[in-house]
Write an enzyme that holds these catalytic residues in place. Structure first.
Site, PDB file in Angstrom:
ATOM      1  N   SER A 154       0.839  -1.186   0.000  1.00  0.00           N
ATOM      2  CA  SER A 154       0.000   0.000   0.000  1.00  0.00           C
ATOM      3  C   SER A 154       0.885   1.252   0.000  1.00  0.00           C
ATOM      4  O   SER A 154       1.754   1.400  -0.864  1.00  0.00           O
ATOM      5  CB  SER A 154      -0.955  -0.043   1.203  1.00  0.00           C
ATOM      6  N   ARG A 224     -11.841   6.214  10.121  1.00  0.00           N
ATOM      7  CA  ARG A 224     -11.436   4.808  10.108  1.00  0.00           C
ATOM      8  C   ARG A 224     -12.537   3.918   9.538  1.00  0.00           C
ATOM      9  O   ARG A 224     -12.246   2.937   8.835  1.00  0.00           O
ATOM     10  CB  ARG A 224     -11.093   4.354  11.530  1.00  0.00           C
ATOM     11  N   ASP A 319      -8.758  -6.441  -4.751  1.00  0.00           N
ATOM     12  CA  ASP A 319      -8.316  -5.152  -4.213  1.00  0.00           C
ATOM     13  C   ASP A 319      -8.793  -4.060  -5.171  1.00  0.00           C
ATOM     14  O   ASP A 319      -8.171  -3.781  -6.182  1.00  0.00           O
ATOM     15  CB  ASP A 319      -6.792  -5.129  -4.086  1.00  0.00           C
ATOM     16  N   HIS A 352      -8.112  -5.162  -0.271  1.00  0.00           N
ATOM     17  CA  HIS A 352      -6.815  -4.514  -0.097  1.00  0.00           C
ATOM     18  C   HIS A 352      -6.028  -5.093   1.074  1.00  0.00           C
ATOM     19  O   HIS A 352      -4.798  -5.159   1.036  1.00  0.00           O
ATOM     20  CB  HIS A 352      -7.021  -3.007   0.100  1.00  0.00           C
ATOM     21  N   ASP A 353      -6.711  -5.531   2.103  1.00  0.00           N
ATOM     22  CA  ASP A 353      -6.036  -6.091   3.278  1.00  0.00           C
ATOM     23  C   ASP A 353      -5.298  -7.398   2.981  1.00  0.00           C
ATOM     24  O   ASP A 353      -4.591  -7.914   3.855  1.00  0.00           O
ATOM     25  CB  ASP A 353      -7.053  -6.340   4.407  1.00  0.00           C
TER      26      ASP A 353
END
Length: 375
Positions: A154, A224, A319, A352-353
């Site tokens: 990232s 968040r 992602d 994405h994680d």
């Protein structure tokens, strides 16, 4: 007793730099500190060092645990350690908390030497390039002239890419994971909504909330929550939460009905309890500003012509924040410049994680690449 494959108990270190650092924004840090951790042993030739660059909310604590907190596992502990893909029996691994951070490196919470008070809103804007320049000074202090590899996912991947451009002779392998050569308009838009959540929080006080004894908790929570939506894929959300109801029925209220709501509120509350709002603002702006091709009229091939490293680039199928298409842009531009590139496009339902998870194919690809790096 240290578990097999673990680097064990670790202790952060602090490096101080008295020479001023001029930033791309025009600001100047008269002096600064970087907090970092190391794992493994630097060999006699100092050619086995690997720099791990962290993402938005990451830190220098990459692997291992702290003596005072057995639950304080490093954020990439599944990757780094003896016998792991990034093997600390072979490599000397360095993790650094970026400038502007809130884990000990000089940032908005630090004392401004000109006032004796926290920098707060006066802390200058920092960029990926500034982070890389500061990391280069740390490498000098550690006696590392050339990194065997610079690795990141990232925002960390953007730093790894920038290392190969700003210091092309100091990086042998650039490892860019779940990243992109610049943010899309959609990504900038998500960052702006998150920032507005913080900037409009009444407890923000223009960034000088330290003096007020407050924290813009609601803004951080919302920021968040927005972020977590973009880190997960639709498939991952459906599998983890679906439309499951907390109470088994519709309550017709604005409190928690669906389990996904509970998850987002939990993540928001937890984040607001430890992360600094000014750091969040600075870091998302650094993401937005990163664009190596900007000085080349948008020509990515021309921007990457300076690179001399070999590259490992990885992307993940679900992602959507940093899609495989964005990684392929990077691959094609590097190949145009006759760089050696290993590219892995991995199937994953985690969004994405994915770059943080212990996926067998992903870690096998990383392990194979690191095994071929000569030290």
């Amino acid at each position: 007793m240290t578990a097999p494959g673990s680097v064990g108990t670790v202790t952060p270190q602090r490096a101080h730099f008295d020479a001023p650092l001029t930033l791309r924004s025009g600001g100047v840090l008269p002096a600064f500190d970087l907090v970092f951790e190391t794992y493994g042993t630097l060999n006699a030739s100092a050619n086995n060092a690997v720099l791990v660059c962290h993402a938005l909310s990451g830190s220098h604590h990459v692997a291992g645990t702290y003596a005072h907190d057995a639950k304080s596992l490093g954020w990439w502990d599944n990757l780094v350690g003896p016998g792991k893909p990034l093997d600390t029996d072979k490599f000397f691994v360095v993790g650094v908390n970026n400038l502007g951070g809130c884990y000990g490196s000089t940032g908005p919470m630090s004392l401004n030497p000109a006032t004796g008070k926290p920098w707060g809103a006066a802390f200058p804007f920092v960029t990926v390039e500034d982070w890389v320049d500061a990391q280069a000074r740390l490498a000098d202090q550690l006696g590392i002239q050339t990194w065997a590899a610079v690795l990141g996912g990232s925002l960390g991947g953007m730093q790894a890419l920038d290392w190969t451009l700003r210091y092309p002779k100091r990086v042998r392998h650039g490892m860019v994971i779940a990243a992109a050569p610049k943010l899309s308009a959609e990504n900038i838009a998500f960052n702006e909504v998150a920032r507005q959540a913080i900037l409009t929080d009444p407890e923000f006080y223009g960034g000088d909330y330290y003096a007020q004894g407050t924290v813009p908790t609601n803004g951080l929570r919302l920021a968040r929550m927005i972020g977590h939506i973009t880190y997960l894929s639709d498939d991952a959300m459906a599998e983890k939460f679906g439309r499951r109801l907390r109470h088994g029925e519709h309550k017709y209220h604005y409190d928690i009905d669906f389990e996904i709501e509970s998850y987002l509120r939990y993540q928001g509350d937890k984040f607001a309890g430890f992360f600094d709002a000014n750091t969040y603002l600075l870091t998302t702006k650094a993401l937005d500003y990163f664009d190596p091709a900007f000085a080349y009229d948008g020509d990515l091939q021309a921007a990457l012509a300076r690179a001399q490293a070999d590259f490992f680039i990885a992307s993940f199928s679900t992602d959507w924040r940093f899609s495989p298409q964005r990684s392929r842009e990077l691959v094609f531009a590097l190949l145009h410049n006759r760089r050696r590139v290993t590219y892995a496009e991995l199937d994953s339902d985690a969004g994405h994680d994915s770059f943080l998870l212990d996926d067998a194919h992903y870690h096998a690809a990383l392990r194979a690449y690191f095994q071929n790096i000569e030290v």
